[in-house]
Design an enzyme around this catalytic site. Sequence first.
Site, PDB file in Angstrom:
ATOM      1  N   LYS A 135     -10.424  -4.666  -4.637  1.00 29.73           N
ATOM      2  CA  LYS A 135     -11.529  -3.769  -4.985  1.00 29.73           C
ATOM      3  C   LYS A 135     -11.087  -2.344  -5.265  1.00 29.73           C
ATOM      4  O   LYS A 135     -11.846  -1.555  -5.805  1.00 29.73           O
ATOM      5  CB  LYS A 135     -12.659  -3.830  -3.954  1.00 29.73           C
TER       6      LYS A 135
ATOM      7  N   LYS B 234       0.829  -1.215   0.000  1.00 29.46           N
ATOM      8  CA  LYS B 234       0.000   0.000   0.000  1.00 29.46           C
ATOM      9  C   LYS B 234       0.861   1.262   0.000  1.00 29.46           C
ATOM     10  O   LYS B 234       0.457   2.277  -0.561  1.00 29.46           O
ATOM     11  CB  LYS B 234      -1.008  -0.027   1.149  1.00 29.46           C
TER      12      LYS B 234
ATOM     13  N   LYS C  50      -3.382 -10.389  -6.608  1.00 28.01           N
ATOM     14  CA  LYS C  50      -4.715 -10.743  -6.100  1.00 28.01           C
ATOM     15  C   LYS C  50      -5.777  -9.755  -6.600  1.00 28.01           C
ATOM     16  O   LYS C  50      -5.476  -8.583  -6.865  1.00 28.01           O
ATOM     17  CB  LYS C  50      -4.719 -10.823  -4.574  1.00 28.01           C
TER      18      LYS C  50
HETATM   19  N1  AQP Z   1      -8.579 -11.642  -4.035  1.00 34.31           N
HETATM   20  C1  AQP Z   1      -9.037 -12.155  -2.909  1.00 34.31           C
HETATM   21  N2  AQP Z   1      -9.244 -13.479  -2.793  1.00 34.31           N
HETATM   22  C2  AQP Z   1      -9.721 -14.018  -1.631  1.00 34.31           C
HETATM   23  N3  AQP Z   1     -10.030 -13.272  -0.546  1.00 34.31           N
HETATM   24  C3  AQP Z   1      -9.846 -11.938  -0.632  1.00 34.31           C
HETATM   25  N4  AQP Z   1     -10.037 -10.924   0.237  1.00 34.31           N
HETATM   26  C4  AQP Z   1      -9.692  -9.756  -0.328  1.00 34.31           C
HETATM   27  N5  AQP Z   1      -9.266  -9.965  -1.592  1.00 34.31           N
HETATM   28  C5  AQP Z   1      -9.340 -11.315  -1.805  1.00 34.31           C
HETATM   29  C6  AQP Z   1     -10.575 -11.098   1.586  1.00 34.31           C
HETATM   30  O1  AQP Z   1     -11.741 -10.282   1.686  1.00 34.31           O
HETATM   31  C7  AQP Z   1     -11.837  -9.767   2.996  1.00 34.31           C
HETATM   32  C8  AQP Z   1     -12.034  -8.293   2.978  1.00 34.31           C
HETATM   33  O2  AQP Z   1     -10.906  -7.596   2.633  1.00 34.31           O
HETATM   34  P1  AQP Z   1     -10.696  -6.078   3.060  1.00 34.31           P
HETATM   35  O3  AQP Z   1     -11.731  -5.216   2.479  1.00 34.31           O
HETATM   36  O4  AQP Z   1     -10.570  -5.964   4.517  1.00 34.31           O
HETATM   37  O5  AQP Z   1      -9.319  -5.693   2.452  1.00 34.31           O
HETATM   38  P2  AQP Z   1      -8.408  -6.353   1.430  1.00 34.31           P
HETATM   39  O6  AQP Z   1      -7.959  -7.703   1.867  1.00 34.31           O
HETATM   40  O7  AQP Z   1      -7.310  -5.362   1.211  1.00 34.31           O
HETATM   41  O8  AQP Z   1      -9.393  -6.490   0.195  1.00 34.31           O
HETATM   42  P3  AQP Z   1      -9.327  -5.791  -1.196  1.00 34.31           P
HETATM   43  O9  AQP Z   1     -10.472  -6.265  -2.015  1.00 34.31           O
HETATM   44  O10 AQP Z   1      -7.980  -5.936  -1.798  1.00 34.31           O
HETATM   45  O11 AQP Z   1      -9.600  -4.285  -0.822  1.00 34.31           O
HETATM   46  P4  AQP Z   1      -8.713  -2.997  -1.010  1.00 34.31           P
HETATM   47  O12 AQP Z   1      -8.469  -2.884  -2.480  1.00 34.31           O
HETATM   48  O13 AQP Z   1      -9.589  -1.919  -0.470  1.00 34.31           O
HETATM   49  O14 AQP Z   1      -7.454  -3.165  -0.209  1.00 34.31           O
HETATM   50  C9  AQP Z   1     -10.575 -10.218   3.750  1.00 34.31           C
HETATM   51  O15 AQP Z   1     -10.870 -11.388   4.483  1.00 34.31           O
HETATM   52  C10 AQP Z   1      -9.623 -10.532   2.625  1.00 34.31           C
HETATM   53  O16 AQP Z   1      -8.655 -11.481   3.003  1.00 34.31           O
END
Ligand code: AQP
Length: 325
Positions: free
Chosen positions: A195, A110, A192
């Site tokens: 969002k 990040k 990965k």
């Molecule tokens: N690609 C993924 N595959 C499986 N699990 C995933 N998670 C996130 N991406 C994947 C799981 O979703 C939950 C919520 O995640 P979060 O919003 O707390 O943050 P994150 O892990 O950083 O998810 P994103 O989608 O990548 O969001 P941004 O872009 O905002 O950082 C967690 O249980 C995560 O493991």
Amino acid sequence: MKIFSGIQPTNQLHIGNYLGAIAQWIDLQKDNECIFWIADLHALTVPYQAKELQKRTLEVVATYLATGIDPEKSIIFRQSDVKEHSELAWLLSTITPVGDLERMTQFKDKSQKHKANINAGLLNYPVLMAADILLYQSNRVPVGIDQKQHIELARTIAKKFNKKFGETFIVPEGLYSKLGAKIMSLKEPTKKMSKSDSPDSFISLFDSPEQIKKKIASATTDSLKSVKYNPEKQPGIANLLTIYSLFAEQLIKEIEKEFANKGYAEFKQGLALLLIKKLKPFRDKKEEIAKNPELLKDILENGAKKARLIAQLTMQKVKQAMGLV
Ligand code: AQP
């Protein structure tokens, strides 16, 4: 068993969030004491629009309900409604080495992504996450594999605290889905699905059939022309096979056979149709929920009341142990 997990209101949730986290929650909710929350304090660590945050938080609650989380069975609350999260995070930060935080992969990623905004919150994110989990004396934390390093740190902090100040916290364990723990980006299948990346790289849980068809059709594949599960040589196809297998509840081997002599276009068409069918109930339910926005606010208010009671009990114990009362 006490189950605890949350999601940041940083954008619409995608199939990675669903397969890695929410799908596990739905199963666990049947026989366990569950708490599912919205991590709005965590979402402040990356650039965001203050005006949008409330809306996004309510959208995450609507997504929980649309995918099958039942507020009668599980506690649903917003992190910022329970002040003990920030309070415990400060206390835990006093026993967390800075070096442990600096080596976290998410902090490095990040910081790279938001070079103009490497704030202290981004570094301290895992301490707040440890506080979130430990406040509720959680036994299991169902998350995607990207969160494993943070869960391990929460365990280390809990053990260290218990050793230094006396038995106070339950040491939690992460729960990771076998196949869906890391769904990859449609555009860059070695990264990965996230969002906060470009919308073409993920399928939102509420994308329209047209959007789904377009995104799957343009997903990155390779030139080998064979629908085979080989994450090293064919990461794009392996990712699409994983998504297919999880939504169809079918073994990858069977899907490979089904598409053995067919091209990528046909396989992608099959996957798009499957996703359209499987995500339709979520879209329909969300439309129904949108008619009653007060319901979402009520759920958060009730959830916060229940969450506060649990959090306050733990904080009393913590303060006593640390010599603050
Ligand atoms: N690609 C993924 N595959 C499986 N699990 C995933 N998670 C996130 N991406 C994947 C799981 O979703 C939950 C919520 O995640 P979060 O919003 O707390 O943050 P994150 O892990 O950083 O998810 P994103 O989608 O990548 O969001 P941004 O872009 O905002 O950082 C967690 O249980 C995560 O493991």
